[in-house]
Design an enzyme around this catalytic site. Sequence first.
Site, PDB file in Angstrom:
ATOM      1  N   PRO A  10       0.789  -1.229   0.000  1.00  0.00           N
ATOM      2  CA  PRO A  10       0.000   0.000   0.000  1.00  0.00           C
ATOM      3  C   PRO A  10       0.824   1.284   0.000  1.00  0.00           C
ATOM      4  CG  PRO A  10      -0.149  -1.154   2.105  1.00  0.00           C
ATOM      5  CD  PRO A  10       0.516  -2.088   1.147  1.00  0.00           C
ATOM      6  N   ASN A  11       0.319   2.233  -0.757  1.00  0.00           N
ATOM      7  CA  ASN A  11       0.844   3.605  -0.861  1.00  0.00           C
ATOM      8  C   ASN A  11       2.147   3.731  -1.643  1.00  0.00           C
ATOM      9  OD1 ASN A  11      -1.260   4.988   0.632  1.00  0.00           O
ATOM     10  ND2 ASN A  11      -0.473   3.909   2.422  1.00  0.00           N
ATOM     11  N   ARG A  18       4.684  12.095  -3.623  1.00  0.00           N
ATOM     12  CA  ARG A  18       4.350  12.714  -2.330  1.00  0.00           C
ATOM     13  C   ARG A  18       5.497  12.423  -1.364  1.00  0.00           C
ATOM     14  NH1 ARG A  18       0.485  13.767  -5.037  1.00  0.00           N
ATOM     15  NH2 ARG A  18      -1.751  13.593  -4.649  1.00  0.00           N
ATOM     16  N   TYR A  23      10.708   9.108   1.506  1.00  0.00           N
ATOM     17  CA  TYR A  23      10.951   7.926   0.671  1.00  0.00           C
ATOM     18  C   TYR A  23      11.697   8.210  -0.640  1.00  0.00           C
ATOM     19  CZ  TYR A  23       7.815   5.711   3.980  1.00  0.00           C
ATOM     20  OH  TYR A  23       7.248   5.232   5.134  1.00  0.00           O
ATOM     21  N   ASN A  74       7.919  -5.695  -1.040  1.00  0.00           N
ATOM     22  CA  ASN A  74       7.877  -4.618  -0.060  1.00  0.00           C
ATOM     23  C   ASN A  74       6.418  -4.546   0.389  1.00  0.00           C
ATOM     24  OD1 ASN A  74       7.772  -2.361   1.497  1.00  0.00           O
ATOM     25  ND2 ASN A  74       8.892  -1.034   0.065  1.00  0.00           N
ATOM     26  N   ALA A  77       3.093  -0.918   4.831  1.00  0.00           N
ATOM     27  CA  ALA A  77       2.613  -0.944   6.223  1.00  0.00           C
ATOM     28  C   ALA A  77       2.076  -2.315   6.634  1.00  0.00           C
ATOM     29  CB  ALA A  77       1.546   0.133   6.417  1.00  0.00           C
ATOM     30  N   HIS A  80       3.846  -4.726   9.152  1.00  0.00           N
ATOM     31  CA  HIS A  80       3.731  -4.655  10.615  1.00  0.00           C
ATOM     32  C   HIS A  80       2.376  -5.124  11.125  1.00  0.00           C
ATOM     33  CE1 HIS A  80       7.105  -2.178   9.534  1.00  0.00           C
ATOM     34  NE2 HIS A  80       6.330  -1.284   8.967  1.00  0.00           N
ATOM     35  N   GLU A  98      12.241  -9.899   1.618  1.00  0.00           N
ATOM     36  CA  GLU A  98      11.497  -8.712   2.068  1.00  0.00           C
ATOM     37  C   GLU A  98      12.400  -7.488   1.911  1.00  0.00           C
ATOM     38  OE1 GLU A  98      10.471  -8.998   6.211  1.00  0.00           O
ATOM     39  OE2 GLU A  98       9.911  -6.878   6.340  1.00  0.00           O
ATOM     40  N   HIS A 100      12.669  -3.027   2.090  1.00  0.00           N
ATOM     41  CA  HIS A 100      12.106  -1.735   2.480  1.00  0.00           C
ATOM     42  C   HIS A 100      13.041  -0.628   2.036  1.00  0.00           C
ATOM     43  CE1 HIS A 100       9.049  -3.604   4.927  1.00  0.00           C
ATOM     44  NE2 HIS A 100       9.986  -4.431   5.355  1.00  0.00           N
ATOM     45  N   SER A 102      13.191   2.347   3.562  1.00  0.00           N
ATOM     46  CA  SER A 102      13.755   2.949   4.770  1.00  0.00           C
ATOM     47  C   SER A 102      14.287   1.854   5.695  1.00  0.00           C
ATOM     48  CB  SER A 102      12.672   3.756   5.489  1.00  0.00           C
ATOM     49  OG  SER A 102      11.599   2.911   5.884  1.00  0.00           O
ATOM     50  N   ARG A 107      13.366   3.536  12.829  1.00  0.00           N
ATOM     51  CA  ARG A 107      12.192   4.411  12.795  1.00  0.00           C
ATOM     52  C   ARG A 107      11.309   4.164  14.034  1.00  0.00           C
ATOM     53  NH1 ARG A 107       9.414   4.485   7.106  1.00  0.00           N
ATOM     54  NH2 ARG A 107       8.501   6.342   8.071  1.00  0.00           N
TER      55      ARG A 107
HETATM   56  O1  CA2 Z   1      10.445   1.713   3.984  1.00  0.00           O
HETATM   57  C1  CA2 Z   1       9.589   1.065   3.364  1.00  0.00           C
HETATM   58  O2  CA2 Z   1       9.768   0.613   2.236  1.00  0.00           O
HETATM   59  C2  CA2 Z   1       8.200   0.840   4.003  1.00  0.00           C
HETATM   60  O3  CA2 Z   1       7.749  -0.460   3.629  1.00  0.00           O
HETATM   61  C3  CA2 Z   1       7.304   1.916   3.454  1.00  0.00           C
HETATM   62  C4  CA2 Z   1       5.901   1.899   4.065  1.00  0.00           C
HETATM   63  C5  CA2 Z   1       5.987   1.908   5.589  1.00  0.00           C
HETATM   64  O4  CA2 Z   1       4.694   1.784   6.150  1.00  0.00           O
HETATM   65  C6  CA2 Z   1       6.876   0.796   6.124  1.00  0.00           C
HETATM   66  O5  CA2 Z   1       6.954   0.916   7.528  1.00  0.00           O
HETATM   67  C7  CA2 Z   1       8.270   0.884   5.532  1.00  0.00           C
HETATM   68  C8  CA2 Z   1       5.105   3.128   3.610  1.00  0.00           C
HETATM   69  C9  CA2 Z   1       5.051   3.331   2.145  1.00  0.00           C
HETATM   70  C10 CA2 Z   1       4.371   4.658   1.885  1.00  0.00           C
HETATM   71  O6  CA2 Z   1       4.921   5.224   0.730  1.00  0.00           O
HETATM   72  C11 CA2 Z   1       4.617   6.534   0.467  1.00  0.00           C
HETATM   73  C12 CA2 Z   1       5.271   7.118  -0.591  1.00  0.00           C
HETATM   74  C13 CA2 Z   1       5.032   8.422  -0.893  1.00  0.00           C
HETATM   75  C14 CA2 Z   1       4.121   9.149  -0.159  1.00  0.00           C
HETATM   76  C15 CA2 Z   1       3.452   8.563   0.905  1.00  0.00           C
HETATM   77  C16 CA2 Z   1       3.702   7.241   1.209  1.00  0.00           C
END
Ligand code: CA2
Length: 147
Positions: A10-11, A18, A23, A74, A77, A80, A98, A100, A102, A107
């Site tokens: 997701p996202n 954004r 990221y 990846n 969210a 978790h 897996e 990520h 970040s 974090r």
């Molecule tokens: O670091 C990563 O790749 C994460 O999987 C990214 C997830 C986060 O919930 C994980 O804890 C770590 C969030 C992805 C959201 O991506 C966005 C990108 C641009 C704008 C908003 C969100």
Amino acid sequence: MVSILVLHGPNLNLLGKREPGVYGSVTLEEINQSLYQEADSLGFALVASQSNHEGVLVDLIQDAMGKHSGILINPGAYTHTSVAIRDAIAGVNLPTVEVHLSNIHKREEFRHHSYIAPVAIGQICGFGADSYRLGLQALVHYLRQNM
Ligand code: CA2
């Protein structure tokens, strides 16, 4: 040709569009392009998908059986929160890496735990878009040694 399934949770479709401060400015399309190129140069086929929906990701993991030899994911969210994605990966028994963008371990506390890590062969995080390329290389290395 041996095929790898890449899944973005997701996202991640918002990448580069954004919050570039968190990221980075690379888009998901650019990440996929570089993964297609890398897979090609390693002699592997690759299919990439993104979904914001947990059940769709579970379906894609189940559908990988018999089509793909490994999964690079990846889970965003859902990393978790999702026992369902973990069970799907365990169920198909395909080697999974897996990744990520970040470093989830430096974090917020709630990002430190991954439901996916115990059913993955390994986890790569903290290298931005490079995490995907490194993850793909690790998966290819594993498949070459274990197929
Ligand atoms: O670091 C990563 O790749 C994460 O999987 C990214 C997830 C986060 O919930 C994980 O804890 C770590 C969030 C992805 C959201 O991506 C966005 C990108 C641009 C704008 C908003 C969100």
